[in-house]
Write an enzyme that holds these catalytic residues in place. Structure first.
Site: not given
Ligand code: SF4
Length: 495
Positions: A6, A250, A362-363, A399, A450, A453
């Site tokens: 969001c 993130c 690509d990302d 995630c 973070c 993932c």
């Molecule tokens: S798990 Fe990956 S997508 Fe989710 S907050 Fe952590 S870094 Fe971001």
């Protein structure tokens, strides 16, 4: 492609001017963060609220004046949503649209947030135990808990939320006395910046700095992890309520979510992405040497493609173009819609690729279906070899913090290694940016980001337990979001 969580915006005009203009343009600039619904809440002696599904509409002339006339007041909050909690029917999208209003002991609080709550089942149970229906998406649950907690005092109430709610939350809130406040979870997982006008009479919160830029406001600082910032009649009050020994911003915001012209943690996203491309060029020089041309997925990979081109000198051709008015970001869509949307969204200029060996930047690759579609289109256009250079490292874990990739089974990078992914998407090779290169380019440290993932190391306790339990369970093919599976989020794990 991926769903985003969001975007939020909030502003207070200390000079008494109408806040609607700031809210409206703040949302327009951040519409990429949520396409499902949008909403405004202002205060003019009482709350004025308007929410609806879809993109923030283009309004002008008389219609704009009508909206402005209804959404009166000099203080307000606004929100664009992509839901990572609750169901996805149109009715639910409308019911779950934010800002929401919750009441407790005679006080009402308007609430809008960016993020996702991990222990939502536990919090729901607590609400039910105290006589509340406990129903609704995670925003409704957090909004109610906040309203109840703030009944004992604003600072202590928000601190209570920060200590008891696990997950990502960057929130903007409006009290029924016209006070505007914002806070961020103690790990600072989602962004939230503060800005003001040159004369200081307008102050604002925005998920991304582009929401400030469009309004002519200058960035002053971020809301710190675990901090509350209040704009009230006396001015600005800031307090760090909870401080942890690490943060967990993130990492994926840099590769995909944020607009390139936004600034995250002091760096423009476009310059970080250019460095991603340079890193790929240095790491995979042998692939570059046997390729004829660099292509880029519009638009999130274009800055990285430029960096790769600069680093290697290999020609970059923008042969992949976007149909500008196909606005959906494919990650945000239902699985059935995703492939056909990417097919319609990306156009390839025919005749330019025949017999060529191409690198496509690509990302990220999440589920692999959109990548497969693009590779197929490139082959049809005559490409002889297709090598994929991916800026975000291989995604192997779900995630739980606001990106809708919440199961193992949907992740192609969980099921296959690099070679397997290449085979699955029909490419001649997939080359992910190494994690250490990625982190270095962001300018952040490993203990500030973070990366769950990618690494499987979650910055919060319940998330770690849920991921391990889901991975160990025989039904790893389960398609339900892990944090919504009550058998994995049992109350025995609550703090
Ligand atoms: S798990 Fe990956 S997508 Fe989710 S907050 Fe952590 S870094 Fe971001």
């Amino acid at each position: 492609m991926l769903k985003e969580s969001c975007g939020v915006f909030g502003a207070k005009c200390f000079n008494g001017k109408c806040v609607f203009d700031f809210l409206y343009w703040g949302l327009v600039a951040q519409n990429h963060r949520g396409h499902e619904s949008y909403g405004f809440l202002t205060y003019a002696g009482g709350f004025r609220r308007h929410v609806n599904v879809g993109l923030v509409p283009q309004i002008f002339g008389e219609r704009y004046s009508r909206w402005r006339g209804f959404l009166q007041g000099s203080v307000g909050i606004a929100h664009v949503r992509y839901g990572t909690s609750g169901d996805r029917s149109s009715l639910s999208r409308l019911n779950d649209a934010q800002p929401m209003i919750s009441s407790y002991a005679g006080e009402k609080i308007g609430f809008a947030f960016n993020g996702n709550i991990v222990n939502v089942n536990e919090l729901r149970s607590r609400l039910k135990a105290s006589g509340d229906s406990g129903a609704g998406c995670d925003a409704a649950v957090l909004s109610k808990i906040l309203a109840i907690s703030v009944g004992d005092g604003l600072m202590s109430g928000v601190e209570h939320c920060m200590r008891n709610v696990e997950g990502a939350f960057s929130a903007v809130c409006l009290r029924s006395n016209g006070e505007l406040f914002a806070f961020r979870d103690p790990l600072g997982i989602r962004p939230l910046s503060i800005g003001e006008s040159e004369d200081g009479t307008v102050k604002a919160f925005s998920s991304e700095t582009v929401g400030l830029d469009i309004n002519g406001l200058r960035f002053t600082s971020d809301v710190e992890p675990g901090e509350i910032v209040v704009f009230n009649k006396d001015g600005v009050v800031r307090e760090r309520l909870v401080k942890k020994d690490r943060t967990a911003f993130c990492a994926f915001e840099y590769a995909y979510f944020a607009r390139p012209d936004s600034m995250l943690n002091g760096k423009y996203v476009y310059s970080v992405r250019e460095d991603f491309g340079r890193n790929l060029g240095r790491r995979f020089r042998d692939v570059v040497e046997k390729s004829d041309v660099i292509l880029s997925m519009p638009e999130t990979a274009e800055d990285a493609a430029y960096g790769l081109h600069e680093e290697t000198g290999l020609k970059w051709e923008r042969i992949l173009r976007r149909h500008r008015y196909v606005t959906q970001r494919a990650f945000i869509l239902e699985p059935s819609e995703r492939v056909s949307t990417i097919d319609k969204k990306v156009n390839i200029m025919n005749g330019r690729l025949k017999g060529k060996k191409v690198i496509v930047v690509d990302d990220s690759i999440v589920r692999g279906d959109t990548t497969r579609t693009v590779v197929r289109k490139l082959r049809r256009a005559g490409a002889e070899k297709v090598y994929l250079f991916i800026t975000f490292p291989r995604i192997t874990h779900p995630c739980f913090y606001g990106v809708d990739m919440a199961t193992f089974s949907e992740l192609i990078g969980f099921r296959f290694d690099e070679e397997g992914v290449a085979k699955q998407v029909g490419a001649d090779g997939v080359f992910y940016q190494p994690l250490e290169d990625y982190v270095k380019a962001t300018g952040m440290g490993f203990n500030e980001l973070c990366l769950a993932c990618v690494t499987g190391e979650y910055p919060t306790e319940l998330a770690q337990k849920m991921a391990e339990a889901a991975k160990a369970s025989k039904d790893v093919k389960d398609e339900r979001r892990i944090y919504e599976r009550t058998e994995l989020t049992g109350r025995e794990w609550s703090a």
